[in-house]
Design a protein around this motif. Sequence first.
Motif, mmCIF file in Angstrom:
data_model
loop_
_atom_site.group_PDB
_atom_site.id
_atom_site.type_symbol
_atom_site.label_atom_id
_atom_site.label_comp_id
_atom_site.label_asym_id
_atom_site.label_seq_id
_atom_site.Cartn_x
_atom_site.Cartn_y
_atom_site.Cartn_z
ATOM 1 N N LEU A 100 0.801 -1.215 0.000
ATOM 2 C CA LEU A 100 0.000 0.000 0.000
ATOM 3 C C LEU A 100 0.837 1.269 0.000
ATOM 4 O O LEU A 100 0.392 2.310 -0.477
ATOM 5 C CB LEU A 100 -0.942 0.007 1.209
ATOM 6 C CG LEU A 100 -2.132 -0.954 1.150
ATOM 7 C CD1 LEU A 100 -2.948 -0.867 2.428
ATOM 8 C CD2 LEU A 100 -3.009 -0.655 -0.046
ATOM 9 N N LEU A 101 2.043 1.219 0.556
ATOM 10 C CA LEU A 101 2.885 2.402 0.580
ATOM 11 C C LEU A 101 3.754 2.536 -0.664
ATOM 12 O O LEU A 101 4.611 3.414 -0.720
ATOM 13 C CB LEU A 101 3.771 2.394 1.830
ATOM 14 C CG LEU A 101 3.035 2.643 3.151
ATOM 15 C CD1 LEU A 101 4.011 2.684 4.309
ATOM 16 C CD2 LEU A 101 2.230 3.935 3.094
ATOM 17 N N GLY A 102 3.556 1.687 -1.640
ATOM 18 C CA GLY A 102 4.219 1.855 -2.925
ATOM 19 C C GLY A 102 5.559 1.167 -3.067
ATOM 20 O O GLY A 102 6.129 1.166 -4.167
ATOM 21 N N LEU A 103 6.079 0.562 -2.011
ATOM 22 C CA LEU A 103 7.397 -0.060 -2.102
ATOM 23 C C LEU A 103 7.404 -1.237 -3.057
ATOM 24 O O LEU A 103 8.349 -1.393 -3.849
ATOM 25 C CB LEU A 103 7.872 -0.519 -0.719
ATOM 26 C CG LEU A 103 8.753 0.478 0.036
ATOM 27 C CD1 LEU A 103 7.900 1.644 0.517
ATOM 28 C CD2 LEU A 103 9.426 -0.188 1.221
ATOM 29 N N ALA A 136 10.895 7.249 -0.857
ATOM 30 C CA ALA A 136 11.217 8.674 -0.797
ATOM 31 C C ALA A 136 10.102 9.509 -1.413
ATOM 32 O O ALA A 136 9.721 10.565 -0.872
ATOM 33 C CB ALA A 136 12.544 8.930 -1.518
ATOM 34 N N LEU A 137 9.556 9.063 -2.533
ATOM 35 C CA LEU A 137 8.490 9.811 -3.192
ATOM 36 C C LEU A 137 7.215 9.814 -2.344
ATOM 37 O O LEU A 137 6.518 10.831 -2.261
ATOM 38 C CB LEU A 137 8.210 9.204 -4.569
ATOM 39 C CG LEU A 137 7.208 9.956 -5.463
ATOM 40 C CD1 LEU A 137 7.631 11.398 -5.657
ATOM 41 C CD2 LEU A 137 7.070 9.248 -6.811
ATOM 42 N N THR A 138 6.906 8.686 -1.698
ATOM 43 C CA THR A 138 5.741 8.623 -0.815
ATOM 44 C C THR A 138 5.873 9.605 0.338
ATOM 45 O O THR A 138 4.924 10.333 0.683
ATOM 46 C CB THR A 138 5.552 7.194 -0.275
ATOM 47 O OG1 THR A 138 5.281 6.307 -1.361
ATOM 48 C CG2 THR A 138 4.394 7.133 0.711
ATOM 49 N N LEU A 139 7.054 9.652 0.942
ATOM 50 C CA LEU A 139 7.283 10.589 2.041
ATOM 51 C C LEU A 139 7.198 12.035 1.564
ATOM 52 O O LEU A 139 6.654 12.904 2.266
ATOM 53 C CB LEU A 139 8.648 10.325 2.681
ATOM 54 C CG LEU A 139 8.810 8.969 3.381
ATOM 55 C CD1 LEU A 139 10.238 8.798 3.878
ATOM 56 C CD2 LEU A 139 7.833 8.848 4.546
ATOM 57 N N LEU A 140 7.719 12.312 0.358
ATOM 58 C CA LEU A 140 7.656 13.663 -0.189
ATOM 59 C C LEU A 140 6.211 14.082 -0.439
ATOM 60 O O LEU A 140 5.797 15.198 -0.076
ATOM 61 C CB LEU A 140 8.459 13.730 -1.494
ATOM 62 C CG LEU A 140 8.409 15.068 -2.248
ATOM 63 C CD1 LEU A 140 8.974 16.192 -1.386
ATOM 64 C CD2 LEU A 140 9.173 14.968 -3.567
ATOM 65 N N VAL A 141 5.432 13.202 -1.046
ATOM 66 C CA VAL A 141 4.025 13.512 -1.307
ATOM 67 C C VAL A 141 3.267 13.721 0.001
ATOM 68 O O VAL A 141 2.421 14.618 0.111
ATOM 69 C CB VAL A 141 3.369 12.393 -2.146
ATOM 70 C CG1 VAL A 141 1.866 12.625 -2.271
ATOM 71 C CG2 VAL A 141 4.010 12.329 -3.528
ATOM 72 N N THR A 142 3.585 12.917 1.002
ATOM 73 C CA THR A 142 2.936 13.069 2.313
ATOM 74 C C THR A 142 3.204 14.451 2.896
ATOM 75 O O THR A 142 2.301 15.110 3.432
ATOM 76 C CB THR A 142 3.437 11.985 3.282
ATOM 77 O OG1 THR A 142 3.151 10.701 2.733
ATOM 78 C CG2 THR A 142 2.758 12.114 4.632
ATOM 79 N N ILE A 158 -0.746 5.065 -2.289
ATOM 80 C CA ILE A 158 -1.581 4.586 -3.394
ATOM 81 C C ILE A 158 -1.233 5.314 -4.683
ATOM 82 O O ILE A 158 -1.146 4.707 -5.758
ATOM 83 C CB ILE A 158 -3.073 4.768 -3.047
ATOM 84 C CG1 ILE A 158 -3.468 3.796 -1.932
ATOM 85 C CG2 ILE A 158 -3.950 4.543 -4.270
ATOM 86 C CD1 ILE A 158 -4.876 3.991 -1.420
ATOM 87 N N SER A 159 -1.017 6.628 -4.594
ATOM 88 C CA SER A 159 -0.682 7.394 -5.798
ATOM 89 C C SER A 159 0.675 6.980 -6.353
ATOM 90 O O SER A 159 0.835 6.810 -7.574
ATOM 91 C CB SER A 159 -0.699 8.891 -5.486
ATOM 92 O OG SER A 159 0.306 9.232 -4.540
ATOM 93 N N VAL A 160 1.663 6.790 -5.477
ATOM 94 C CA VAL A 160 2.995 6.359 -5.930
ATOM 95 C C VAL A 160 2.924 4.951 -6.497
ATOM 96 O O VAL A 160 3.548 4.644 -7.530
ATOM 97 C CB VAL A 160 4.004 6.440 -4.769
ATOM 98 C CG1 VAL A 160 5.326 5.788 -5.157
ATOM 99 C CG2 VAL A 160 4.233 7.891 -4.367
ATOM 100 N N SER A 161 2.152 4.085 -5.854
ATOM 101 C CA SER A 161 1.993 2.719 -6.346
ATOM 102 C C SER A 161 1.373 2.707 -7.738
ATOM 103 O O SER A 161 1.813 1.957 -8.620
ATOM 104 C CB SER A 161 1.136 1.919 -5.375
ATOM 105 O OG SER A 161 0.965 0.597 -5.826
#
Length: 338
Positions: A100-103, A136-142, A158-161
Amino acid sequence: MSSQTRLATISLSLLALLLASLVLAVIFGPADIEPVEVWQTILHHLGLIAESPVSRLRDAIIWELRLPRVLAAAAVGAGLALCGAVMQALTRNPLADPYLLGLSSGASLGAVAFLLLGASLLMSLGAFLGAGAAMALTLLVTQLLGGATPTRAILAGISVSALAAAATSFLIFWSATGDSYREILSWLMGSLSGVVWSEALLVIGTLALTGLPILLSGRALDAFAFGDTAAATLGVDVPRLRWWLLGGTALLTGVLVSVGGAIGFVGLIIPHVVRLITGSRHRVLLPIAMLLGASFMVWTDTAARSMFAPRELPVGIITALLGAPIFLMVLLRYRRIT
């Protein structure tokens, strides 16, 4: 029965379940193999007995085909459960997991990119780089959404995934041809078919390298439940520990995906099942989640290769079928999270 005795009983029971599952999964299949033959083959290859009474054909089935796959399945399940529990603690979000976190999607993108570039031997590196970039991108978007909250972390993941999945699909559409197209798609749905000893040992080694330090951070993860400020007052170096744990889970996720593909829901549902049994203390939760995740993955992979034999079902389909209803129950339980 005291709590310590109860936890010791649970741990020993799950360890016995895992050992029995490993042996039963190896003997389960078209070839009529006995449990004693499994142990004789293992002892022979470890050099503990000079000559094995097992025939060469049975030896090859056990040692070359089934045993590395079963061990890899156990390591993948344990690793996914561990990553899910750590991410749920770090984000204080009960819905967090590598999928879910895109990893997982980021790792799949990196692995497929390296594979299509002809660097199949470096798929694990590509998967790690992809998982790290996705994190990194998930954390940035957050942060762009206004800061870390459970809901924002899930939405960012979800968006990064989705972005990584779209990029992976484009690479496959543009570059893959013939049988490679089918093989890549099957792998992306989650598959441990064709796992060899080098891949099994890679997963087991990475799990040991990253898993042991993570298991030792159980007290610090408990402190994260009260927030960063409270954790800092308890003596936890919050930024350093968070980045170290995120880096470790990204590395482990990358290796898991490079071997088994993007297998969803294991990292989400296993920690929740364990919490119902043991509570939320991470010193207990993490090792028991690994044991349960390993057994769960061994049996789902065994079902994947056996249900429609001789055809093989991607194991990610089975984990999704089992995990989606549990995920819905988790959503209903935590419907008030923000």
